[in-house]
Scaffold this active site. Structure first.
Site, PDB file in Angstrom:
ATOM      1  CG  HIS A 158      -1.683  -1.184   1.242  1.00  0.00           C
ATOM      2  ND1 HIS A 158      -3.050  -1.475   0.669  1.00  0.00           N
ATOM      3  CD2 HIS A 158      -1.174  -2.342   2.242  1.00  0.00           C
ATOM      4  CE1 HIS A 158      -3.586  -2.459   0.829  1.00  0.00           C
ATOM      5  NE2 HIS A 158      -2.339  -3.060   1.981  1.00  0.00           N
ATOM      6  CB  SER A 279      13.043  22.478 -15.931  1.00  0.00           C
ATOM      7  OG  SER A 279      12.207  23.464 -15.521  1.00  0.00           O
ATOM      8  CE  LYS A 285      11.427  20.467 -11.766  1.00  0.00           C
ATOM      9  NZ  LYS A 285      11.023  18.880 -11.037  1.00  0.00           N
ATOM     10  CD  GLU A 292       8.957  12.215 -15.577  1.00  0.00           C
ATOM     11  OE1 GLU A 292       7.924  13.172 -15.569  1.00  0.00           O
ATOM     12  OE2 GLU A 292       9.787  12.575 -15.236  1.00  0.00           O
TER      13      GLU A 292
END
Ligand code: ARG
Length: 463
Positions: A158, A279, A285, A292
């Site tokens: 979980h 970024s 970043k 992804e």
């Protein structure tokens, strides 16, 4: 009659431009060209061997096809939309080169068995590439697990801290998934590697051809058994797509973990700069875009699988033009699977675990609470009662913001007089992991066995 179409004989009006554009597939099926030519050469050789064309005719046809092959490879071939698809483009080009004898190539053949053959040859090559990549991805997991065998991390259920595990055990869980994917793709390869050529349009052919000879020339395992099934069947693509989709779902789960683990909230790993991007507005970043995108691209292969299921559903036998819609979905799944496998392997090879962070994270969340219950069980308490006692101890520690192992022995004994000094050993992470010696468990000796087994099967080329 329409002069410039191979099927133009019975037509009085020329095809509307919109229909030509709508039915055309050459802009994507030109990708099958070299397989189409290989199939045609094998077919011509067989026609010659069976006395259906003369040796000179066969030679003319084969030389013409080989020239076309060169032109395609050099990018000189002019694809014509008005010729619909890859098959008719090549057939017409052959006619331009060697004259009407080109027409003999289509003896005992139809585009229906031809396209089924082309797709099978194409997919067999893709499967071989995918299988190679999967093997190297599985090696990457094994090597990483071996190098990081000493690292303990929180195991989750979980997404909550559950029990301590070895990072190597976690990685080897993925090894199991990709091993099953390997098995599924190998099985898909067997379904793919059967030759439909000779089924002709749907009913077979009256000519005395040798289907086994063609199959052998093209490296197929055997020939399809029913001509109607052979031209209507796309199960072999579905099998591949299901195997590829499952594999990408597994990849997306692993990538999701990499993304989470790289965030400062976890800080479990770092990914190499070469596999991350920045970024355009936030200078600080470093983003895990590759992970992804692999996660995101798994969506399109699910879509492609559904596309093909839907195309096939309710199609009457045998060939229907709907089946032309199999290709773009198939190509897209292939073009997604291969680079994802390649880059996922690089991410596995390249990620750097932060051993300290993982270990420190194990201090939170009472990871060894189950061990405390197990301890009470070894002292004779039924597990359900032990569970209850430990629940109360956890609540007590939560209240006071202390860890289980910070509780003094007298306090433990207020909850259960079964607790003795040896309890503290049961509460260590190392002890917790080491006791899980059950087959398939996270104990270092079991994980090392799993690694040996994996290396053996990889070396032997299994599954
Ligand atoms: N382009 C067609 C396909 O992809 C080739 C087979 C065409 N056959 C036919 N009878 N129109 O399925």
């Amino acid at each position: 009659m329409i002069k410039d179409k191979p099927w133009g004989g019975r037509f009085q009006e020329s095809t509307s431009a919109l229909v030509e554009e709508f039915t055309c597939s050459v802009h994507f099926d030109c990708r099958l060209a070299l397989y189409d030519i290989a199939g045609s050469i094998a077919h011509a050789r067989m026609l010659k061997a069976c006395g259906l064309i003369t040796p000179e005719e066969a030679q003319n046809i084969i030389e013409g096809l080989e020239q076309i092959k060169k032109e395609i490879e050099q990018g000189l071939f002019k694809w014509r939309q008005d010729l619909e698809d890859v098959h008719m483009n090549i057939e017409m080009a052959l006619r331009e080169k060697i004259g009407p004898v080109a027409g003999k190539l289509h003896t005992a053949r139809s585009r229906n068995d031809q396209v089924a053959t082309d797709v099978r040859l194409f997919l067999r090559d893709i499967l071989d590439k995918a299988l190679d990549l999967l093997v190297s991805l599985r090696w990457a997991l094994v090597n990483k697990a071996e190098k990081t065998i000493g690292i303990i991390m929180p195991g989750f259920t979980h997404l909550q801290h559950a029990q301590p595990v070895l990072l190597a055990h976690h990685l080897m869980a993925y090894y199991e998934m990709f091993t099953r994917d390997t098995r599924r793709l190998r099985s898909a390869r067997q379904s793919v590697n059967i030759c439909p050529l000779g089924s002709a349009a749907l009913a077979g052919t009256p000519f005395p051809i040798d289907r086994h000879m063609v199959a052998q020339e093209l490296g197929f395992e055997g020939i399809t058994r029913n001509s109607m099934d052979a031209v209507a069947d796309r199960d072999f693509i579905l099998e591949f797509m299901f195997a590829a989709t499952t594999c990408l779902l597994h990849l997306s789960r692993l990538m999701e973990e990499f993304v989470l683990w790289m965030s400062p909230e976890f800080s479990f790993i770092d990914l190499p700069d070469s596999l991350c991007t920045g970024s355009s507005i936030m200078p600080q970043k470093k983003n895990p875009d590759v992970a992804e995108l692999i996660r995101g691209k798994s969506g399109r292969v699910v879509g492609n699988l559904l596309t093909l299921c839907t195309v096939i559903k309710g199609l009457p036998l045998t060939y229907n033009r709907d089946l032309q819609e199999d290709k773009e979905a198939l190509f897209d799944t292939c073009d997604t699977l291969l680079p994802c496998l390649r880059l996922a392997r690089d991410l596995i090879e390249g990620f750097r675990p932060h051993q300290e962070k993982m270990y420190q994270a194990c201090a939170e969340g009472f990871l060894t609470a189950t061990d405390l219950a197990d301890y009470l069980v070894t002292k004779g308490l039924p597990f359900r009662d032990a569970h209850h006692v430990v629940g109360k101890i956890v609540a007590y520690c939560l209240d006071r913001k202390i860890k289980l192992w910070e509780l003094p022995l007298e306090k433990f004994r207020e909850f259960s007089d079964l607790v003795e000094e040896d309890v503290y050993e049961w509460l260590t992470l190392e002890g917790s992991v080491a006791r899980r010696r059950v087959p398939g468990g996270t104990a270092p000796e079991r994980v090392k066995e799993a690694l040996e087994q994996a290396k053996k099967e990889l070396t032997e080329g299994r599954p």
